[in-house]
Structure formats: C-alpha cells, structure tokens
Design a protein around this motif. Structure first.
Motif, PDB file in Angstrom:
ATOM      1  N   ASN A  76       7.407 -25.873 -12.310  1.00  0.00           N
ATOM      2  CA  ASN A  76       8.401 -25.564 -13.350  1.00  0.00           C
ATOM      3  C   ASN A  76       9.680 -26.338 -13.134  1.00  0.00           C
ATOM      4  OD1 ASN A  76       6.750 -23.179 -12.306  1.00  0.00           O
ATOM      5  ND2 ASN A  76       7.149 -22.552 -14.422  1.00  0.00           N
ATOM      6  N   TYR A  77      10.166 -26.308 -11.886  1.00  0.00           N
ATOM      7  CA  TYR A  77      11.419 -27.000 -11.595  1.00  0.00           C
ATOM      8  C   TYR A  77      11.225 -28.508 -11.654  1.00  0.00           C
ATOM      9  CZ  TYR A  77      15.680 -28.512  -9.329  1.00  0.00           C
ATOM     10  OH  TYR A  77      16.875 -29.143  -9.054  1.00  0.00           O
ATOM     11  N   ALA A  78      10.061 -29.001 -11.206  1.00  0.00           N
ATOM     12  CA  ALA A  78       9.796 -30.435 -11.235  1.00  0.00           C
ATOM     13  C   ALA A  78       9.814 -30.950 -12.678  1.00  0.00           C
ATOM     14  CB  ALA A  78       8.455 -30.734 -10.575  1.00  0.00           C
ATOM     15  N   ARG A  79       9.230 -30.190 -13.620  1.00  0.00           N
ATOM     16  CA  ARG A  79       9.275 -30.589 -15.032  1.00  0.00           C
ATOM     17  C   ARG A  79      10.706 -30.642 -15.526  1.00  0.00           C
ATOM     18  NH1 ARG A  79       4.823 -27.171 -15.780  1.00  0.00           N
ATOM     19  NH2 ARG A  79       6.163 -25.549 -16.660  1.00  0.00           N
TER      20      ARG A  79
ATOM     21  N   VAL B  94       2.329 -36.806 -19.432  1.00  0.00           N
ATOM     22  CA  VAL B  94       1.246 -37.397 -18.652  1.00  0.00           C
ATOM     23  C   VAL B  94       1.698 -38.757 -18.133  1.00  0.00           C
ATOM     24  CG1 VAL B  94      -0.543 -36.169 -19.926  1.00  0.00           C
ATOM     25  CG2 VAL B  94       0.198 -38.433 -20.700  1.00  0.00           C
ATOM     26  N   ALA B  95       0.976 -39.263 -17.131  1.00  0.00           N
ATOM     27  CA  ALA B  95       1.380 -40.509 -16.459  1.00  0.00           C
ATOM     28  C   ALA B  95       1.499 -41.674 -17.441  1.00  0.00           C
ATOM     29  CB  ALA B  95       0.383 -40.836 -15.351  1.00  0.00           C
TER      30      ALA B  95
ATOM     31  N   LEU C   9       6.482 -36.463 -11.140  1.00  0.00           N
ATOM     32  CA  LEU C   9       5.356 -36.064 -11.985  1.00  0.00           C
ATOM     33  C   LEU C   9       4.269 -35.406 -11.150  1.00  0.00           C
ATOM     34  CD1 LEU C   9       3.950 -36.061 -14.756  1.00  0.00           C
ATOM     35  CD2 LEU C   9       3.036 -38.329 -14.179  1.00  0.00           C
ATOM     36  N   ASP C  10       4.015 -35.939  -9.967  1.00  0.00           N
ATOM     37  CA  ASP C  10       3.017 -35.328  -9.071  1.00  0.00           C
ATOM     38  C   ASP C  10       3.397 -33.891  -8.738  1.00  0.00           C
ATOM     39  OD1 ASP C  10       1.514 -37.629  -9.015  1.00  0.00           O
ATOM     40  OD2 ASP C  10       2.369 -38.369  -7.134  1.00  0.00           O
ATOM     41  N   ASP C  11       4.711 -33.651  -8.553  1.00  0.00           N
ATOM     42  CA  ASP C  11       5.175 -32.302  -8.231  1.00  0.00           C
ATOM     43  C   ASP C  11       4.892 -31.315  -9.362  1.00  0.00           C
ATOM     44  OD1 ASP C  11       6.050 -32.964  -5.731  1.00  0.00           O
ATOM     45  OD2 ASP C  11       8.169 -33.109  -6.262  1.00  0.00           O
ATOM     46  N   THR C  12       4.836 -31.817 -10.611  1.00  0.00           N
ATOM     47  CA  THR C  12       4.588 -30.909 -11.737  1.00  0.00           C
ATOM     48  C   THR C  12       3.172 -30.357 -11.714  1.00  0.00           C
ATOM     49  OG1 THR C  12       3.806 -32.607 -13.307  1.00  0.00           O
ATOM     50  CG2 THR C  12       6.197 -32.242 -13.163  1.00  0.00           C
ATOM     51  N   GLN C  13       2.312 -30.960 -10.889  1.00  0.00           N
ATOM     52  CA  GLN C  13       0.910 -30.541 -10.855  1.00  0.00           C
ATOM     53  C   GLN C  13       0.548 -29.795  -9.567  1.00  0.00           C
ATOM     54  OE1 GLN C  13      -1.022 -34.295 -11.488  1.00  0.00           O
ATOM     55  NE2 GLN C  13       0.017 -34.627 -13.433  1.00  0.00           N
ATOM     56  N   VAL C  14       1.551 -29.507  -8.733  1.00  0.00           N
ATOM     57  CA  VAL C  14       1.307 -28.799  -7.483  1.00  0.00           C
ATOM     58  C   VAL C  14       0.989 -27.334  -7.767  1.00  0.00           C
ATOM     59  CG1 VAL C  14       2.378 -27.987  -5.348  1.00  0.00           C
ATOM     60  CG2 VAL C  14       2.740 -30.340  -6.103  1.00  0.00           C
TER      61      VAL C  14
END
Length: 282
Positions: A6-9, A53-54, A78-83
């Motif tokens: 959430n925070y990464a987004r 998306v990438a 972006l990678d953090d948004t998928q953790v």
C-alpha cells in the motif's frame, strides 16, 4: 525490509507525479503521450487508486525522460508493491479500506489518533476488541470475529516491538465509561491502556467532561511518513467504516484540529491518574 504494498504504491505515485511536473506535462498530456485512451489513468496511478504494471511504468519513464539509475529506483519501488505482508493472510475478512489502512499504518513514522468514545484499536485489549467487534453494527460470524481480533492484536506489535512507532492518542472521558462486554472487560481495558501508556513512545491524553473540546464527536487517525515530500494521510472514522484523504490542505486542517484536542486534554500523567481513578471505582 521492503515497504508494504500500500505504501509502496503511494510512494511510487508521488514520485511519478514529481517527475511529470518536472517534465512540464499535465496528467492528460502524459496519458496521451503513452497512447492511453483513458485520460484519467495517470492521475489514478499517481494517487494509488490503481496499480501500475512494469510495461506502463517504463512508458511513463520514457515520456518523462527518466535516466537509467532513476528508472531502476522506480522499478525497485514497483517490486515493493507486490510484496506479500502478514495482513494478506486475512484478505477474506478485511475490506479494501481496512487493508489499505493497515498497510499505511505499518509504514508510518508517527501516528496520531483521536476518538470521542472508544480507545483506538492499537490500545484495545483482546477482550475489549472482541466485545467491540462482536457487538458492533455489523455482527460477524464467530470465525470472522476471531480473525478480526487477531488482526487488531497483530497491529499492536507496532507499539510493543521496540523501538516502536510513536503514538499520540487523545480520547474523550466517555471512553472510560464504555462498558461493552461488561465491567470486567472494561477493567481489563483500562489496565491495558495504563500498561501501554508507560511506554516512552506512547502518549495517552484524556479530555475531561469539563472541557469544551469534550463535545467533539467521531474519530480520526493522522499518519506521517519518513519521506520528506509526503504530506501524510488522514483517516476519518464513521459508524461502520472509514474514509481516507490525502490532500495536503485537508491533512493540515485536521492536524490543527488534533493539536486543539491534545492541548485541551489532561497531561499524560494527569490522564493516567484519571484512568486509575476510574479503574478503582469499578
């Protein structure tokens, strides 16, 4: 440790907005340059309303003239948004608003909470939390109640796992008299608050009935983050839910309101004395 999704987004959106401004483009112009028919897509990405998306991220970076090193930083975000984080295990019982709240709360560098009639969830004992959830306006099945109580207790690790996130909680004196679950539950709740208030990073302030500010109604949470360009987040609680706001102007306005409530309250020592007095009267 990776940021919560959430925070990464939110952080990624803020950085993309900054880059767009540096490029001198409006959100609509940026969308057109990317070949997107939906002109609101850029603004929705920037406000974390939708994920990026990438492929789309690389498109935006190219339009904004982002250099390779900065693009690597964006891709890492972006990678953090998928953790996957712990609260994703409770996706079946958490609505979107609550999941977003937990994700942002987990990344906050400072928390301020105010409520007129209930102790904030971070200060609730397990028995009190169970009573609130079970007897609330939307009564859940037993398994859901158990899961929601687990979530609330897990959130409290923000305070109990040192060094702990700084929390300032302001409550109305009415919170000391809410006997949801009975007097034994309230006794345990007051003891729990007294124990947590001994932590150096937790401040509990009680607004006595005699003060004008005691007439305030509702609840709110203000979150601050370590990123210097992040204005913070505001969550306003209402019966059965909450809504979020992140405009700089509104966050500042509610910070002023919170400061007024805190200044109207008893000091932490005086508040503990009042809580102890109420506990002894039960």
């Amino acid at each position: 440790m990776a940021n919560s999704p959430n925070y990464a987004r939110r952080r990624l959106g803020t950085e993309l907005r900054r880059l767009r401004g540096h490029a001198g483009l409006s959100a609509e112009e940026a969308a057109a340059a990317c070949g997107w028919g939906n002109k609101s897509k850029v603004s929705r990405i920037e406000t974390a309303k939708i994920s990026v998306v990438a492929h789309d991220l690389r498109k935006l970076a190219a339009v904004y003239g982002v250099e390779a090193e900065a693009l690597d930083s964006l891709m890492a975000c972006l990678d953090d948004t998928q953790v996957r984080r712990w609260w994703t295990d409770y996706a079946d019982v958490l609505n979107v608003s609550y999941a977003d709240f937990i994700g942002l709360e987990a990344e906050a560098s400072d928390l301020r909470m105010a409520n007129s009639v209930l102790f904030p969830g971070l200060l609730q004992s397990e028995q009190f939390a169970r009573a609130i959830i079970a007897e609330g306006p939307l009564v859940a099945d037993p398994e859901t109640i158990d899961a929601l109580v687990e979530v609330r207790m897990r959130r409290q690790r923000l305070l109990t796992d040192l060094p702990g996130v700084p929390l300032t909680a302001v409550v109305g004196e009415a919170t000391l008299h809410v006997e949801v679950g009975g007097r034994d539950v309230l006794r345990g709740q007051l003891r729990h608050v007294l124990e947590l208030s001994e932590l150096a990073h937790v401040g509990v302030y009680v607004i006595p009935f005699s003060r004008t500010a005691a007439s305030f109604i509702g609840g709110m949470t203000l979150m601050a983050f370590s990123e210097s360009n992040d204005p913070g987040m505001l969550f306003i609680e209402y019966h059965g839910g909450m809504e979020s706001r992140d405009s700089t102007r509104e966050v500042r306005r509610y910070r002023r309101k919170f400061d007024f409530l805190q200044q109207s309250a008893l000091s932490p020592d005086q508040s503990r004395e009042l809580i102890q007095k109420r506990l002894e009267s039960l």
